[in-house]
Design an enzyme around this catalytic site. Structure first.
Site, mmCIF file in Angstrom:
data_model
loop_
_atom_site.group_PDB
_atom_site.id
_atom_site.type_symbol
_atom_site.label_atom_id
_atom_site.label_comp_id
_atom_site.label_asym_id
_atom_site.label_seq_id
_atom_site.Cartn_x
_atom_site.Cartn_y
_atom_site.Cartn_z
ATOM 1 N N GLY A 15 1.446 4.209 4.567
ATOM 2 C CA GLY A 15 2.310 3.378 3.747
ATOM 3 C C GLY A 15 2.729 2.084 4.417
ATOM 4 O O GLY A 15 3.323 2.108 5.484
ATOM 5 N N SER A 16 2.431 0.940 3.821
ATOM 6 C CA SER A 16 2.685 -0.322 4.511
ATOM 7 C C SER A 16 2.379 -1.508 3.595
ATOM 8 O O SER A 16 2.257 -1.354 2.385
ATOM 9 C CB SER A 16 1.821 -0.394 5.776
ATOM 10 O OG SER A 16 0.502 0.049 5.493
ATOM 11 N N ARG A 17 2.207 -2.708 4.221
ATOM 12 C CA ARG A 17 2.013 -3.919 3.439
ATOM 13 C C ARG A 17 1.198 -4.939 4.219
ATOM 14 O O ARG A 17 1.248 -4.985 5.443
ATOM 15 C CB ARG A 17 3.382 -4.506 3.092
ATOM 16 C CG ARG A 17 3.353 -5.708 2.192
ATOM 17 C CD ARG A 17 4.763 -6.117 1.831
ATOM 18 N NE ARG A 17 5.152 -7.386 2.390
ATOM 19 C CZ ARG A 17 6.397 -7.826 2.434
ATOM 20 N NH1 ARG A 17 7.377 -7.068 1.986
ATOM 21 N NH2 ARG A 17 6.668 -9.016 2.929
ATOM 22 N N MET A 24 0.840 -1.194 0.000
ATOM 23 C CA MET A 24 0.000 0.000 0.000
ATOM 24 C C MET A 24 0.876 1.244 0.000
ATOM 25 O O MET A 24 1.681 1.425 0.929
ATOM 26 C CB MET A 24 -0.908 0.016 1.235
ATOM 27 C CG MET A 24 -1.870 -1.147 1.324
ATOM 28 S SD MET A 24 -2.903 -1.067 2.819
ATOM 29 C CE MET A 24 -1.699 -1.493 4.072
#
Length: 233
Positions: A189-191, A102
């Site tokens: 912001g990440s996953r 993301m």
């Protein structure tokens, strides 16, 4: 498209987790405008972006039994066999993993990939490497959950990225959840990593755009719970 549809698509709901950040951005905008008029517009743009970041649009989730839907908006950045994090207690054998990255412009509300009971919630502090890197799965701050039903068990891991510094999880062990229900959020912001049975054939490709709660990652209807337990025990 009707005016009503346009309004619904433009002015989507904002998740409550965003309210404090929107308030901070609004106050900062007023202060900047008081210092120098042109700075007001910079602050206003920042406030609009914060509202956009915390948007929480409704989603229509497929209801076919056995489907695994994406838990996050973003793009598929990694895919293939991988050993789940130890804190999930899913065994030491590689399972099929699909990772969705993301960026800061994606909706960051996370949704359950399958329906079932939350049998594990495990948080682990860590670093903040770029979430697109493979080592982020092992080294970064993360929070994992396991969702289990009569047929399937799936692990989902929220991973903080280079910018993200806060993982939020809304669910607790023992709760039941439906596919597509909101279970968490990661700020800025990440996953998300999804762990499925070994041998699962993902129905996605690297670089594919995913929509949380709607995009289908895999179909587990041909995999029994007994097969899953045998492979992860």
């Amino acid at each position: 498209m009707s005016l009503a549809d346009t309004i619904r698509k433009t002015f989507v709901p904002i998740h409550r987790e965003g309210y404090p950040f929107i308030a901070i951005a609004a106050v900062l905008t007023i202060v900047l405008g008081w210092i120098w008029d042109p700075l007001f517009w910079i602050g206003a743009a920042l406030t609009i972006w914060v509202c956009y970041f915390f948007r929480d649009p409704p989603r229509v989730t497929p209801v076919k039994k056995g489907l695994v839907v994406s838990p996050a908006d973003g793009t598929v950045c990694l895919m293939g066999p991988a050993v789940p994090p130890k804190e999930l207690d899913m065994g030491e054998e590689p399972l099929m993993r699909v990772c969705v990255f993301m960026n800061v412009f994606n909706c960051h509300v996370n949704r359950a990939p399958i329906a079932g009971r939350i049998t594990r919630v495990a948080y682990k502090a860590g670093k903040f490497f770029n979430a697109e890197l493979d080592k982020a799965s092992e080294d970064n701050e993360r929070n994992g959950i396991i969702i289990e039903n009569d047929e399937h068990r799936v692990g989902v891991v929220q991973i903080a990225g280079l910018v993200a510094r806060r993982i939020v999880c809304f669910v607790k062990e023992g709760e039941t959840i439906s596919a597509g229900d909101r279970f968490g959020l990661i700020r800025f912001g990440s996953r998300l990593d999804i762990y499925m049975p070994a041998g699962t054939q993902p129905q996605v490709a690297i670089g594919q755009t995913m929509i949380a709660g709607e995009s289908i990652i895999a179909d587990l209807s041909s995999v029994s719970k007994g097969d899953i337990v045998a492979r992860v025990s």
